[in-house]
Design a protein around this motif. Structure first.
Motif, short mmCIF file in Angstrom:
data_model
loop_
_atom_site.label_atom_id
_atom_site.label_comp_id
_atom_site.label_asym_id
_atom_site.label_seq_id
_atom_site.Cartn_x
_atom_site.Cartn_y
_atom_site.Cartn_z
N ALA A 1 2.45 12.42 4.86
CA ALA A 1 1.77 12.46 6.06
C ALA A 1 1.32 10.75 6.92
O ALA A 1 1.76 10.87 8.12
N ARG A 2 1.24 10.14 6.05
CA ARG A 2 1.23 8.45 7.26
C ARG A 2 2.58 7.63 7.18
O ARG A 2 2.52 7.04 8.01
N LEU A 3 3.15 7.73 6.47
CA LEU A 3 4.74 7.56 6.39
C LEU A 3 5.60 7.89 7.66
O LEU A 3 5.30 6.95 8.78
N ARG A 4 4.73 9.04 8.54
CA ARG A 4 5.49 10.00 9.55
C ARG A 4 4.57 9.53 10.92
O ARG A 4 5.56 9.04 11.95
N GLU A 5 3.64 9.43 10.03
CA GLU A 5 2.41 8.51 11.61
C GLU A 5 2.42 7.78 11.69
O GLU A 5 3.05 7.13 12.86
N ILE A 6 2.98 6.19 11.03
CA ILE A 6 3.82 4.69 11.67
C ILE A 6 5.09 4.98 11.52
O ILE A 6 5.44 3.20 12.56
N GLU B 1 1.03 -0.95 -0.13
CA GLU B 1 0.21 0.01 0.44
C GLU B 1 0.43 0.71 0.16
O GLU B 1 1.73 1.24 0.81
N LEU C 1 2.10 4.89 0.72
CA LEU C 1 2.07 5.97 1.75
C LEU C 1 2.31 7.01 0.82
O LEU C 1 3.13 7.66 0.97
N ASP C 2 1.24 8.10 1.28
CA ASP C 2 1.66 9.99 1.52
C ASP C 2 2.59 9.79 2.36
O ASP C 2 3.05 9.09 3.76
#
Ligand SMILES: Cc1cc2nc3c(=O)[nH]c(=O)nc-3n(C[C@H](O)[C@H](O)[C@H](O)COP(=O)(O)OP(=O)(O)OC[C@H]3O[C@@H](n4cnc5c(N)ncnc54)[C@H](O)[C@@H]3O)c2cc1C
Length: 357
Positions: free
Chosen positions: A131-136, A126, A128-129
């Motif tokens: 922001a999502r990468l920073r989140e996980i 999947e 990841l943009d």
């Protein structure tokens, strides 16, 4: 209750010993290593040198869908096995990340396409943009492209090897004993008489030569200590020339690996490999500048000619080999199937594959 002789105290040998002792069998294990703990001298079990990634999908780049299916089953088995071992948990399933630098997108897309074609529906990567990468995975900043493989896991290989040894109650461990001959129902250790068992297991990895057409494929790794760097899951850098992974370990350690060299050379890690691995790791995690090098390690992956695992279940003799680069991914399912086929444990109930393990 059966008497069982196991040649090899590596990954398969320890898992078999643990499982068979819990099933009530009398187990004796032989291994040329001087002790149960790793020596990191390039000569012990490949299992001690492994990163412990459980990557059924990422490994599809170079393995078959059959390997991925066994891997998905094994991940579920590892969850239960590690929960029963002494000490803290050695298992995590937080997925893994594939990463690519901006200039390497073309090469990465080719790998992703191979994974898309081979993976079971629902298991594909999947995108990841940022922001999502920073989140996980907040530790990663500045990488242009990232994809998430949600079903993948990891084990702490050293912790599991120690846990299987300590948890295999009543097993007789014969360290310093190299098995030189194996036949159905008996084996011979160097300098000793033949010893009889109901069933003998040959799980000597590369040491099963010349009984099996197995060869060693050299793999080199760099072990780092990086306090303060919090990495939650394994990372793989999709690079046009190198395949490099970074895997977190307990105690703020990371393993950066691994070369794959068609050689049975067990000598220390080459400068070229060390530089390539560390440069690639640093390009993903610049915070590694101040990491300390704990160890440069190398070992041989046991590979059969078709790069597939093989189990040969005969009367009084079982051979399992060819786990190559996927031993941790495959071992529990292979062991369960072999023990059921040899009628040493109850056959596992067939279970539908989960869409995501
Ligand atoms: C650098 C590296 C990284 C890896 N990373 C991963 C990973 O992330 N994920 C994954 O799934 N797999 C990984 N692997 C692969 C995995 O480690 C192997 O597939 C696995 O260890 C094979 O298990 P085995 O029990 O067949 O062999 P081994 O673990 O090598 O054990 C074989 C045992 O047999 C013993 N032996 C040898 N000769 C004799 C003899 N004559 N008599 C008695 N005993 C003998 C040896 O001393 C050893 O203890 C990696 C391997 C390497 C080298």
């Amino acid at each position: 209750m059966a008497s069982i002789g196991i040649a090899g105290a590596g990954l398969l040998g320890r898992l078999l010993a643990w499982r068979l002792s819990r099933a009530g069998h009398r187990v004796t294990v032989f291994d040329p290593a001087g002790q149960a703990a790793p020596a990191f001298d390039g000569h012990g079990a490949a299992a001690f040198s492994a990163a412990g990634m459980l990557s059924p999908v990422a490994e599809l780049e170079s393995s078959s869908p059959g390997v991925a299916r066994l891997g998905l089953r094994s991940i579920a088995l590892w969850r239960d096995i590690t929960a029963a071992l002494p000490g803290r948990s050695h298992f995590a399933q937080r997925g893994s990340l594939l990463l690519a630098h901006r200039s390497d997108l073309g090469a990465a897309e080719r790998v992703l396409e191979r994974l898309r074609q081979a993976a079971e529906p629902g298991l594909a990567a999947e995108a990841l943009d940022p922001a999502r990468l920073r989140e996980i995975e907040p530790a990663i900043a500045g990488i242009a492209h990232a994809w998430f493989l949600p079903g993948e896991g990891q084990v702490d290989a050293l912790g599991v090897m120690a846990g299987l040894f300590e948890g295999a109650l009543g097993v007789h461990w014969r360290f310093g004993s190299s098995v030189v001959r194996i036949e159905p129902g008996r084996l011979q250790a160097q300098g000793q008489d033949w010893q009889r068992f109901d069933t003998v297991f040959d799980v000597r990895g590369v040491g099963a030569k010349p009984d099996l057409p197995v060869r060693g494929v050299r793999g080199e790794t760099v072990w780092l200590h990086a306090p303060g760097l919090k990495l939650e899951r394994p990372l793989r850098l999709l690079h046009p020339r190198h395949r490099v992974y970074i895997v977190p370990r307990p105690g703020d350690e990371l393993i950066v690996g691994a070369s794959q060299v068609e050689s049975e050379d067990r000598s220390p890690v080459s400068l070229k490999t060390a530089v390539e691995l560390m440069t690639a790791a640093h390009s993903v995690l610049p915070q590694l500048s101040e990491a300390r090098i704990v160890r440069l390690d190398r070992n041989l992956r046991p590979a059969l000619p078709d790069h597939e695992p093989h189990s040969d279940i005969g009367d009084g003799l079982v051979r399992i080999n060819g786990l190559f680069r996927h031993g941790w991914l495959l071992a529990p399912a292979l062991v369960e199937d072999a023990l059921a086929a040899a009628r040493l444990v109850a056959a596992p109930q067939p279970q539908p594959l989960p869409a995501q393990a």
